[in-house]
Enzyme design. Structure first.
Site, short mmCIF file in Angstrom:
data_model
loop_
_atom_site.label_atom_id
_atom_site.label_comp_id
_atom_site.label_asym_id
_atom_site.label_seq_id
_atom_site.Cartn_x
_atom_site.Cartn_y
_atom_site.Cartn_z
N ASP A 80 0.86 -1.20 0.00
CA ASP A 80 0.00 0.00 0.00
C ASP A 80 0.89 1.24 0.00
O ASP A 80 1.74 1.40 0.87
CB ASP A 80 -0.89 -0.03 1.25
N ASP A 136 -3.48 2.25 -5.56
CA ASP A 136 -2.27 2.28 -4.71
C ASP A 136 -2.06 1.03 -3.87
O ASP A 136 -1.20 1.01 -3.00
CB ASP A 136 -2.26 3.54 -3.83
N GLU A 137 -2.82 -0.01 -4.13
CA GLU A 137 -2.84 -1.14 -3.22
C GLU A 137 -2.97 -2.45 -3.98
O GLU A 137 -3.76 -2.53 -4.92
CB GLU A 137 -4.12 -0.99 -2.39
N1 DCP Z 1 -8.73 8.15 -1.44
C1 DCP Z 1 -9.85 8.95 -1.72
N2 DCP Z 1 -10.87 9.02 -0.81
C2 DCP Z 1 -10.83 8.31 0.34
C3 DCP Z 1 -9.71 7.50 0.63
C4 DCP Z 1 -8.67 7.46 -0.29
O1 DCP Z 1 -9.91 9.57 -2.77
N3 DCP Z 1 -11.83 8.41 1.22
C5 DCP Z 1 -7.62 8.12 -2.42
C6 DCP Z 1 -6.52 9.06 -2.02
C7 DCP Z 1 -5.45 8.19 -1.46
C8 DCP Z 1 -5.63 6.90 -2.22
O2 DCP Z 1 -7.03 6.82 -2.48
O3 DCP Z 1 -4.16 8.75 -1.64
C9 DCP Z 1 -5.16 5.67 -1.45
O4 DCP Z 1 -5.93 5.49 -0.28
P1 DCP Z 1 -5.30 4.97 1.09
O5 DCP Z 1 -6.44 4.62 1.97
O6 DCP Z 1 -4.26 3.94 0.83
O7 DCP Z 1 -4.63 6.28 1.70
P2 DCP Z 1 -3.23 6.93 1.43
O8 DCP Z 1 -2.41 6.13 0.47
O9 DCP Z 1 -3.44 8.36 1.02
O10 DCP Z 1 -2.55 6.96 2.86
P3 DCP Z 1 -1.89 5.75 3.70
O11 DCP Z 1 -0.46 6.12 3.86
O12 DCP Z 1 -2.62 5.74 5.01
O13 DCP Z 1 -2.10 4.50 2.90
MG MG Z 2 -2.16 4.07 0.72
#
Ligand code: DCP
Ligand code: MG
Length: 368
Positions: free
Chosen positions: A16, A112-113
């Site tokens: 992730d 991203d995952e």
């Molecule tokens: N995303 C979004 N709306 C949400 C959650 C996430 O648009 N409610 C998008 C933005 C994030 C991406 O999806 O960058 C990936 O989600 P993650 O939950 O993996 O969050 P992040 O990668 O941003 O942070 P982390 O470091 O906690 O994984």
């Molecule tokens: Mg993420």
């Protein structure tokens, strides 16, 4: 009789990316580095929400899905930028190409995952920890981004583990430590446990995996329906779901079980607005548009109905989702009916969508 050697464990990695959209922005625009940054709707706009926040912004409590306006309160100097999906898609393709050096069993969950099954890896490395390290290094060197990895024997534990040492983490939960890991895990971290179920569990004195483990399978099913069976297995570290490289998302949904039964149409419509917002955010996250919108209604007597409407074009915006759900509700609404749950799902994604690979679990909201 099955004739499998008893010591074969699968080797599953969950990767992730860290603060994905925000990290890509900070990489591409040096002026954002080291600063609290929100990617999402701008605070001036109506209804803008935070898609993600840089780690600098998270220190102020700024989180995904929060209204953008609200992010200004704890941190007036926070910077806002609109998402650049094409940039994120490009990175996503590149990380998948990196994964592909090690295995073809890749199941992306979003941009991203992804899950990787490296029980057998293409390069004959053998160690899943070593593969996870190499993948993290390649992402760092080739893409100037960081990712967190969870390594374990099944999907659930690998995914939970990848979240433990974020950012830039690598957490290995080996076969012998899986049971202890699951016993310590708070119930809200269990796959499929939303806020409502978590609260119900806490009211029953169930706080961790160890508490759940004290219940028999029959008791768990009695209290939590068919999910109970899954909890029974998962708390024992059993998750046989395979890494599925070609599975497409068939539907995406969000629903809310209300703290009290709703009888007033305005309250129901307010509920639908919030559910529609969640569905729209997630469609956006998975890069999907759907042609069918389905409203689910559960009444106080647990009777459940669904109503749907299909469109000639793919739908992903909150306004259409909300308006359609309200129209479907009004067609079934009768005075005096008590409603305990409302949900909206979108399906019929068709060819135009990028293939997100797992049926996204229904998101549980808590609104009232
Ligand atoms: N995303 C979004 N709306 C949400 C959650 C996430 O648009 N409610 C998008 C933005 C994030 C991406 O999806 O960058 C990936 O989600 P993650 O939950 O993996 O969050 P992040 O990668 O941003 O942070 P982390 O470091 O906690 O994984
Ligand atoms: Mg993420």
């Amino acid at each position: 009789m099955e004739n499998k050697p008893i010591h074969t464990h699968r080797k599953i990695i969950h990767i992730d990316m860290d603060a994905f959209y925000a990290s890509v922005e900070q990489r591409d625009f040096p002026e954002y580095r080291g600063k609290p940054l929100v990617v999402g709707g701008l605070p001036e706009g109506r209804g803008g929400v935070v898609a993600t926040a840089s780690y600098e912004a998270r220190k102020f409590g700024i989180r995904s899905a929060m209204p953008s306006k609200q992010a200004l309160k704890p941190c007036p100097e926070v910077l806002f930028v609109r998402p650049r999906f094409d940039a994120y898609k490009e990175v996503s393709q590149k990380i998948r190409a990196i994964f592909g050096r090690y295995t073809d069993l890749i199941e992306p969950l979003s941009l991203d995952e992804a899950y990787l099954d490296v029980t057998v890896d293409k390069l004959g490395i053998g160690s899943a920890i070593e593969i996870a390290k190499q993948i993290k290094n390649a992402i760092k060197e080739e893409l100037q981004l960081t990712a967190s990895a969870g390594v374990s024997v099944n999907k659930f534990v690998a995914k939970t583990a990848s979240d433990i040492n974020k950012p830039d983490g690598l957490t290995f939960i080996g076969p012998s430590t899986v049971p202890a890991f699951m016993e310590k895990l708070p119930v809200e971290k269990f796959f499929g446990v939303g806020k409502v179920t978590a609260q119900k569990m806490k009211n029953m004195g169930l706080h961790t995996g160890a508490d759940l483990k004290n219940l028999t399978e029959t008791e768990l099913i009695k209290h939590f329906g068919k999910q109970g069976k899954f909890y029974y297995q998962i708390v024992r570290g059993i998750d046989n779901r395979e890494v599925q490289p070609h599975r497409e998302t068939k539907s995406l949904a969000a629903e809310d079980t209300f703290a009290y039964d709703l009888t007033c149409l305005e309250e129901m419509e307010l509920g639908l607005d919030k559910i529609a917002k969640t569905v729209a955010n997630r469609l956006n996250k998975y890069n999907l548009l759907g042609r069918t919108i389905t409203l689910k209604i559960k009444y106080s007597d647990f009777k459940q109905i669904t109503r749907n409407q299909s469109f000639s074009m793919g739908i992903g915006n909150v306004e259409t989702l909300s308006a359609t759900a309200k129209k479907l509700l009004s067609l079934t609404f009768a005075e005096g009916q008590k409603i305990r749950l409302l949900g909206i799902s979108v399906s019929n994604f068709g060819e135009m969508n990028q293939k997100a690979k797992e049926d996204a679990p229904t998101e549980q909201l808590k609104l009232f």
